[in-house]
Design a protein around this motif. Structure first.
Motif, mmCIF file in Angstrom:
data_model
loop_
_atom_site.group_PDB
_atom_site.id
_atom_site.type_symbol
_atom_site.label_atom_id
_atom_site.label_comp_id
_atom_site.label_asym_id
_atom_site.label_seq_id
_atom_site.Cartn_x
_atom_site.Cartn_y
_atom_site.Cartn_z
ATOM 1 N N ASN A 1 -17.304 -24.168 7.827
ATOM 2 C CA ASN A 1 -17.257 -22.774 7.388
ATOM 3 C C ASN A 1 -18.629 -22.360 6.853
ATOM 4 O OD1 ASN A 1 -14.250 -22.417 7.603
ATOM 5 N ND2 ASN A 1 -14.300 -24.072 6.101
ATOM 6 N N THR A 2 -18.934 -21.072 6.974
ATOM 7 C CA THR A 2 -20.136 -20.588 6.309
ATOM 8 C C THR A 2 -19.925 -20.665 4.798
ATOM 9 O OG1 THR A 2 -19.334 -18.300 6.325
ATOM 10 C CG2 THR A 2 -20.747 -18.994 8.166
ATOM 11 N N GLN A 3 -21.022 -20.664 4.070
ATOM 12 C CA GLN A 3 -20.949 -20.608 2.603
ATOM 13 C C GLN A 3 -21.098 -19.135 2.224
ATOM 14 O OE1 GLN A 3 -24.395 -21.838 0.264
ATOM 15 N NE2 GLN A 3 -23.073 -23.203 -0.919
ATOM 16 N N ARG A 4 -19.974 -18.514 1.878
ATOM 17 C CA ARG A 4 -19.998 -17.066 1.682
ATOM 18 C C ARG A 4 -20.792 -16.660 0.434
ATOM 19 N NH1 ARG A 4 -14.029 -15.032 1.450
ATOM 20 N NH2 ARG A 4 -13.739 -17.032 0.391
ATOM 21 N N PRO A 5 -21.555 -15.566 0.521
ATOM 22 C CA PRO A 5 -22.175 -15.023 -0.681
ATOM 23 C C PRO A 5 -21.105 -14.426 -1.597
ATOM 24 C CG PRO A 5 -23.218 -14.176 1.322
ATOM 25 C CD PRO A 5 -21.933 -14.813 1.728
ATOM 26 N N LEU A 6 -21.232 -14.695 -2.881
ATOM 27 C CA LEU A 6 -20.315 -14.149 -3.883
ATOM 28 C C LEU A 6 -21.128 -13.340 -4.871
ATOM 29 C CD1 LEU A 6 -17.463 -15.972 -5.792
ATOM 30 C CD2 LEU A 6 -19.231 -14.747 -7.059
ATOM 31 N N TRP A 7 -20.735 -12.097 -5.095
ATOM 32 C CA TRP A 7 -21.421 -11.253 -6.073
ATOM 33 C C TRP A 7 -20.773 -11.476 -7.438
ATOM 34 C CZ3 TRP A 7 -24.850 -11.057 -2.797
ATOM 35 C CH2 TRP A 7 -24.724 -10.514 -1.522
ATOM 36 N N ALA A 8 -21.541 -12.033 -8.355
ATOM 37 C CA ALA A 8 -21.065 -12.312 -9.709
ATOM 38 C C ALA A 8 -21.806 -11.410 -10.696
ATOM 39 C CB ALA A 8 -21.312 -13.780 -10.058
ATOM 40 N N SER A 9 -21.311 -11.393 -11.932
ATOM 41 C CA SER A 9 -21.910 -10.527 -12.954
ATOM 42 C C SER A 9 -21.931 -9.089 -12.450
ATOM 43 C CB SER A 9 -23.329 -11.000 -13.285
ATOM 44 O OG SER A 9 -23.918 -10.260 -14.315
ATOM 45 N N THR A 10 -20.738 -8.601 -12.064
ATOM 46 C CA THR A 10 -20.641 -7.272 -11.447
ATOM 47 C C THR A 10 -20.162 -6.187 -12.404
ATOM 48 O OG1 THR A 10 -18.414 -7.790 -10.645
ATOM 49 C CG2 THR A 10 -20.254 -8.212 -9.146
ATOM 50 N N GLY A 11 -19.980 -6.526 -13.665
ATOM 51 C CA GLY A 11 -19.719 -5.502 -14.674
ATOM 52 C C GLY A 11 -21.043 -4.899 -15.104
ATOM 53 N N VAL A 12 -21.154 -3.575 -15.099
ATOM 54 C CA VAL A 12 -22.436 -2.956 -15.455
ATOM 55 C C VAL A 12 -22.717 -3.183 -16.939
ATOM 56 C CG1 VAL A 12 -22.346 -1.216 -13.639
ATOM 57 C CG2 VAL A 12 -21.375 -0.690 -15.874
ATOM 58 N N LYS A 13 -23.989 -3.466 -17.249
ATOM 59 C CA LYS A 13 -24.403 -3.668 -18.637
ATOM 60 C C LYS A 13 -24.928 -2.368 -19.260
ATOM 61 C CE LYS A 13 -23.900 -8.261 -18.416
ATOM 62 N NZ LYS A 13 -23.308 -8.421 -17.074
ATOM 63 N N ASP A 14 -25.414 -1.469 -18.397
ATOM 64 C CA ASP A 14 -25.958 -0.188 -18.846
ATOM 65 C C ASP A 14 -24.886 0.884 -18.691
ATOM 66 O OD1 ASP A 14 -27.250 2.243 -19.174
ATOM 67 O OD2 ASP A 14 -29.004 1.700 -17.975
ATOM 68 N N PRO A 15 -24.389 1.443 -19.812
ATOM 69 C CA PRO A 15 -23.292 2.420 -19.714
ATOM 70 C C PRO A 15 -23.655 3.704 -18.984
ATOM 71 C CG PRO A 15 -24.157 2.314 -21.951
ATOM 72 C CD PRO A 15 -24.781 1.186 -21.198
ATOM 73 N N SER A 16 -24.941 3.924 -18.743
ATOM 74 C CA SER A 16 -25.329 5.132 -18.012
ATOM 75 C C SER A 16 -25.143 4.980 -16.506
ATOM 76 C CB SER A 16 -26.794 5.481 -18.312
ATOM 77 O OG SER A 16 -27.671 4.531 -17.722
ATOM 78 N N LEU A 17 -24.898 3.749 -16.062
ATOM 79 C CA LEU A 17 -24.729 3.495 -14.632
ATOM 80 C C LEU A 17 -23.270 3.670 -14.223
ATOM 81 C CD1 LEU A 17 -26.909 0.263 -14.265
ATOM 82 C CD2 LEU A 17 -27.553 2.604 -13.651
ATOM 83 N N PRO A 18 -23.005 3.992 -12.949
ATOM 84 C CA PRO A 18 -21.617 4.052 -12.475
ATOM 85 C C PRO A 18 -20.934 2.701 -12.670
ATOM 86 C CG PRO A 18 -23.124 5.006 -10.862
ATOM 87 C CD PRO A 18 -23.986 4.344 -11.892
ATOM 88 N N ASP A 19 -19.697 2.727 -13.151
ATOM 89 C CA ASP A 19 -19.042 1.458 -13.486
ATOM 90 C C ASP A 19 -18.597 0.657 -12.269
ATOM 91 O OD1 ASP A 19 -17.007 3.195 -12.818
ATOM 92 O OD2 ASP A 19 -15.941 3.029 -14.726
ATOM 93 N N THR A 20 -18.721 1.240 -11.088
ATOM 94 C CA THR A 20 -18.409 0.504 -9.852
ATOM 95 C C THR A 20 -19.660 0.201 -9.018
ATOM 96 O OG1 THR A 20 -18.030 2.543 -8.591
ATOM 97 C CG2 THR A 20 -16.122 1.595 -9.731
ATOM 98 N N LEU A 21 -20.830 0.368 -9.612
ATOM 99 C CA LEU A 21 -22.091 0.252 -8.879
ATOM 100 C C LEU A 21 -22.209 -1.043 -8.095
ATOM 101 C CD1 LEU A 21 -25.035 1.305 -8.369
ATOM 102 C CD2 LEU A 21 -25.708 -0.025 -10.393
ATOM 103 N N TYR A 22 -21.892 -2.178 -8.767
ATOM 104 C CA TYR A 22 -22.102 -3.484 -8.137
ATOM 105 C C TYR A 22 -20.935 -3.904 -7.245
ATOM 106 C CZ TYR A 22 -25.724 -3.568 -11.734
ATOM 107 O OH TYR A 22 -26.790 -3.261 -12.539
ATOM 108 N N VAL A 23 -20.040 -2.962 -7.004
ATOM 109 C CA VAL A 23 -18.971 -3.170 -6.033
ATOM 110 C C VAL A 23 -19.237 -2.315 -4.797
ATOM 111 C CG1 VAL A 23 -16.500 -2.989 -5.579
ATOM 112 C CG2 VAL A 23 -17.296 -3.687 -7.853
ATOM 113 N N THR A 24 -19.347 -1.011 -4.999
ATOM 114 C CA THR A 24 -19.457 -0.106 -3.852
ATOM 115 C C THR A 24 -20.796 -0.202 -3.140
ATOM 116 O OG1 THR A 24 -20.166 1.712 -5.301
ATOM 117 C CG2 THR A 24 -17.799 1.512 -4.841
ATOM 118 N N GLU A 25 -21.845 -0.673 -3.834
ATOM 119 C CA GLU A 25 -23.155 -0.797 -3.205
ATOM 120 C C GLU A 25 -23.378 -2.159 -2.566
ATOM 121 O OE1 GLU A 25 -25.430 1.763 -2.818
ATOM 122 O OE2 GLU A 25 -23.647 2.847 -3.498
#
Length: 373
Positions: free
Chosen positions: A261-285
């Motif tokens: 199997n391929t070794q899939r990339p996993l996006w971790a630390s996806t909760g935004v730390k800066d409250p001015s950013l969209p709270d789904t930024l590291y998911v939808t992008e």
């Protein structure tokens, strides 16, 4: 209409919950999230278990009392409690594991962060955790430190599925993929069925923006200001580009043909730390087929509530991502230093959480013995 989490799953993104507790297991909360939020896996770390055991004293009380009466050490008690939770979560997620041919339905448990710079002890504990959990859908988390790389190869070579954690730089990620492929070659030579080995590579996202933005603020120019809050996504997108390149070369393709199997990339630390950013930024992008996004519950709920999923947001943006890093270098950001600082801090933070967990369990064991007198 389908929900945003259903849309993510349809795009080939596996949604894993970045949290686990005995309360989630026994109340049916975890099982409910599988059906209502499209959860297909779970990740844990020392911080999560410290919070779970520290705040969920009642759920662990019976086991802690039995362990105290048996004379268990602090580390033995942690090993018992956490592996029991992971085993139970694996059983809850087993239908997902079966339905996806072993790709998802995975639950991760981490080797002690105190071992992050000790290859042999990491290997030993990884094997002990795998044996104790005793479920095919477990993943053993090993940090992507220099000492962790040969441990990854050895553990994969033994047929154990691995979640490689704390990856920040593309250079280290390339080494992680190489360590995985070397492990597959060892497993193949040992006659192990390669299709039974799964691995993910956990690329941390929001922490990159936190460190880079701090440096951009210190530079203070308009050009620096314009680059804020973009490095985390750009770095992850380039990681996916590297993933595509590495698994298209001849050595990797030969292993894939042999059933790996391929070794899939996993996006971790996806909760935004800066409250001015969209709270789904590291998911939808970061929507791309064959990836995992492990989300704290707050990010999961935000995504379910108002995430806008518009197809692949990664592969068409490689050029912009490369240009962003050229611009960071031009204003004076040393990204190699950024990633080294983040790796060092990441290990230190997990060690601190591990020691907090040890102190929590030490107190609980002592209280249990006192109550039993």
């Amino acid at each position: 209409m389908s929900t945003p989490t259903e849309q993510l799953a349809a795009e080939g993104v596996s949604i894993w919950l970045d949290d686990l507790s005995r309360d989630r297991i026994v109340t049916g909360n975890l099982a409910g999230l599988i059906t209502s939020r499209n959860i297909s896996g779970v990740t844990t770390n020392p911080t999560i278990f410290q919070g779970a055991i520290g705040s969920g004293a009642a759920a662990y009380a019976g086991q802690i009392t039995e362990l105290a009466k048996a004379g268990a050490s602090v580390d033995e008690a942690i090993f018992a409690a956490t592996t029991d939770d992971v085993r139970d979560a694996c059983d809850i997620l087993r239908p997902v594991f079966d339905a996806t041919g072993g790709v998802d339905g995975r639950v991760s448990i981490e080797v002690s962060p105190d071992l992050a710079h000790d290859t042999e002890e990491t290997i030993s504990q990884a094997k002990a955790l795998w044996e104790r959990v005793d479920r095919p859908n477990a993943l053993i988390k090993i940090p992507a430190t220099k000492a962790g790389l040969p441990a990854i190869t050895e553990v994969i070579g033994a047929g154990i599925s691995v979640n490689v954690t704390l990856i920040f730089s593309l250079d280290r990620y390339a080494e992680v993929i190489d360590a995985y492929l070397a492990g597959l070659e060892k497993a193949q030579a040992a006659g192990i069925d390669l299709s039974t080995i799964e691995s993910v590579a956990s690329f941390f996202v929001s922490r990159v923006d936190t460190e880079v933005d701090k440096r951009l603020a210190a530079i203070g120019t308009d050009a620096a200001e314009a680059l804020k809050s973009k490095a985390g996504v750009a770095n992850a997108r380039l990681a996916y580009e590297l993933f595509e390149q590495k698994f298209a070369d001849d050595a990797a393709k030969a292993l894939l043909v042999a059933g790996a199997n391929t070794q899939r990339p996993l996006w971790a630390s996806t909760g935004v730390k800066d409250p001015s950013l969209p709270d789904t930024l590291y998911v939808t992008e970061l929507v791309a087929a064959g990836t995992v996004n492990t989300m704290p519950e707050k990010t999961l709920e935000a995504t379910f509530d108002h995430g806008v999923v518009e197809g692949d947001t990664v592969t068409a943006n490689y050029g912009d991502a490369h240009a962003h890093f050229d611009a960071l270098a031009a204003v004076g950001v040393d990204f190699a230093d950024v990633t080294q600082v983040l790796e060092d801090e990441g290990v230190d933070k997990f060690i601190a959480s591990w020691h907090d967990l040890q102190n929590t369990v030490k107190t609980a064991l002592a209280d249990a013995l006192e109550s039993a007198r």
